[in-house]
Design a protein around this motif. Structure first.
Motif, short mmCIF file in Angstrom:
data_model
loop_
_atom_site.label_atom_id
_atom_site.label_comp_id
_atom_site.label_asym_id
_atom_site.label_seq_id
_atom_site.Cartn_x
_atom_site.Cartn_y
_atom_site.Cartn_z
N PHE A 236 0.65 -1.25 0.03
CA PHE A 236 0.15 -0.06 -0.10
C PHE A 236 0.83 1.25 -0.24
N ILE A 237 1.96 1.01 0.82
CA ILE A 237 2.86 2.57 0.83
C ILE A 237 4.24 2.14 0.06
N THR A 238 4.40 3.10 -0.63
CA THR A 238 5.85 2.99 -1.28
C THR A 238 6.69 4.06 -1.19
N PRO A 239 8.00 3.98 -1.39
CA PRO A 239 8.97 4.81 -1.01
C PRO A 239 8.74 6.33 -1.84
N PHE A 240 8.00 6.30 -3.02
CA PHE A 240 7.79 7.26 -3.64
C PHE A 240 6.51 6.88 -4.67
N ASP A 241 6.27 7.92 -5.52
CA ASP A 241 4.79 7.64 -6.21
C ASP A 241 4.87 6.31 -6.90
N ARG A 242 3.88 5.70 -6.99
CA ARG A 242 3.44 4.47 -7.77
C ARG A 242 3.91 4.66 -9.09
N GLU A 243 3.46 5.75 -9.72
CA GLU A 243 3.67 6.07 -11.09
C GLU A 243 5.02 6.10 -11.57
N ASP A 244 5.88 6.78 -10.56
CA ASP A 244 7.21 7.07 -10.72
C ASP A 244 7.97 5.59 -10.54
N ILE A 245 7.60 4.92 -9.89
CA ILE A 245 8.01 3.45 -9.64
C ILE A 245 7.90 2.74 -10.86
N ASN A 246 6.71 2.78 -11.40
CA ASN A 246 6.43 2.07 -12.89
C ASN A 246 7.11 2.60 -13.85
N TYR A 247 7.31 4.12 -14.01
CA TYR A 247 8.29 4.64 -15.12
C TYR A 247 9.74 4.24 -14.74
N LEU A 248 10.03 4.29 -13.65
CA LEU A 248 11.51 3.77 -13.45
C LEU A 248 11.90 2.30 -13.75
N ALA A 249 11.02 1.58 -13.22
CA ALA A 249 11.16 0.21 -13.59
C ALA A 249 11.01 -0.05 -15.26
N SER A 250 10.07 0.53 -15.85
CA SER A 250 9.86 0.26 -17.24
C SER A 250 10.92 0.83 -17.97
N GLY A 251 11.42 2.04 -17.69
CA GLY A 251 12.64 2.76 -18.42
C GLY A 251 13.91 1.78 -18.33
N MET A 252 14.03 1.43 -17.28
CA MET A 252 15.34 0.53 -16.88
C MET A 252 15.30 -0.82 -17.70
N ASP A 253 13.95 -1.50 -17.63
CA ASP A 253 14.06 -2.54 -18.46
C ASP A 253 13.84 -2.21 -20.28
N ASP A 254 13.59 -1.15 -20.58
CA ASP A 254 13.68 -0.73 -21.79
C ASP A 254 15.23 -0.63 -22.31
N THR B 104 21.08 4.97 -25.56
CA THR B 104 21.38 6.03 -24.74
C THR B 104 20.06 6.83 -24.49
N ASP B 105 19.19 6.78 -25.46
CA ASP B 105 18.18 7.67 -25.26
C ASP B 105 17.36 7.27 -23.99
N LYS B 106 17.15 5.75 -23.95
CA LYS B 106 16.54 5.27 -22.76
C LYS B 106 17.11 5.60 -21.57
N ALA B 107 18.28 5.38 -21.62
CA ALA B 107 19.32 5.74 -20.34
C ALA B 107 18.84 7.40 -19.80
N GLU B 108 18.81 8.05 -20.91
CA GLU B 108 18.50 9.66 -20.68
C GLU B 108 17.12 9.74 -19.89
N ASP B 109 16.10 8.76 -20.51
CA ASP B 109 14.76 8.85 -20.02
C ASP B 109 14.88 8.50 -18.59
N VAL B 110 15.53 7.52 -18.07
CA VAL B 110 15.64 7.05 -16.81
C VAL B 110 16.05 8.26 -15.86
#
Length: 212
Positions: free
Chosen positions: A75-93, A194-200
């Protein structure tokens, strides 16, 4: 569920998420290092590097999946759930496009373009800085170090843009249409990494701005 378990369910899971993100970052650094070293000593007839890239990509898929599982269970996360989603997806990319770059280098069976290793070094440097940034995000106690890593990643992406432009010009000068199509495709995949790394890096910076 007892009152103790209910209370536990609402406790923040900072350690879980940061441990997982650190594992992802460490794996990306190792993957990019092996990719760069594999290109420096490349043998088209030895697909060991490609198999290892595939293994890393699958490992990172599993880690990303675990992050999303934790996101659904807590229920509680260290930062926004949306940001966790973006960060995880970006690193996977990053892992996905790095593996795709390796795959097409082998599939096209063309001589290595000198720009490949320029890109692979920039990719590895970017992943090292991503690992540093993730490490320094813990408890948001060192935002300056995080920002410095993100700035470096942005600069590597700018250099990569120049590498792509210069390599493309030289490629067209060869006049070999088939080779141009194949090599240009690989170069574009490498530049996307390198674009994906910049996005992350941008995602990390936004998170730090919100919480530091």
């Amino acid at each position: 569920m007892g009152i103790g378990n209910i209370f536990k369910a609402f406790q923040p899971k900072d350690k879980v998420f940061f441990v997982l993100f650190e594992k992802v970052a460490q794996s990306l650094t190792a993957m990019s290092k092996e990719f760069h070293e594999g290109l420096l000593d490349f043998d088209m007839n030895d697909d060991t590097m490609l198999k290892n890239m595939s293994d890393y990509e699958h490992k990172l898929d599993d880690l990303t999946h675990e992050i999303f599982v934790q996101l659904g269970e807590n229920f509680i996360t260290p930062f926004d759930r949306e940001d966790i989603n973006y960060l995880a997806s970006g690193m996977d990319d990053i892992a996905d496009y790095l593996y795709a770059s390796a795959k097409y280098i082998y599939l096209y069976k063309t001589p290595l373009d000198p720009a490949y290793t320029e890109f692979s070094l920039l990719i590895h440097k970017s992943c090292v800085e991503l690992e540093n940034a993730i490490s320094n995000m813990k408890d948001f106690k060192n935002p300056k170090a995080v920002k410095e890593s993100c700035i470096k990643i942005n600069s590597y992406e700018n250099i990569a843009d120049d590498v792509l432009s210069q390599a493309t010009v030289k490629l067209f000068e060869t006049g070999d249409a088939i080779n141009i199509i194949k090599v240009k495709s690989v170069l574009e995949y490498l530049e996307i990494v390198t674009d994906k790394a910049e996005d992350v890096a941008n995602t990390i910076e936004n998170i730090v701005i919100k919480y530091a």
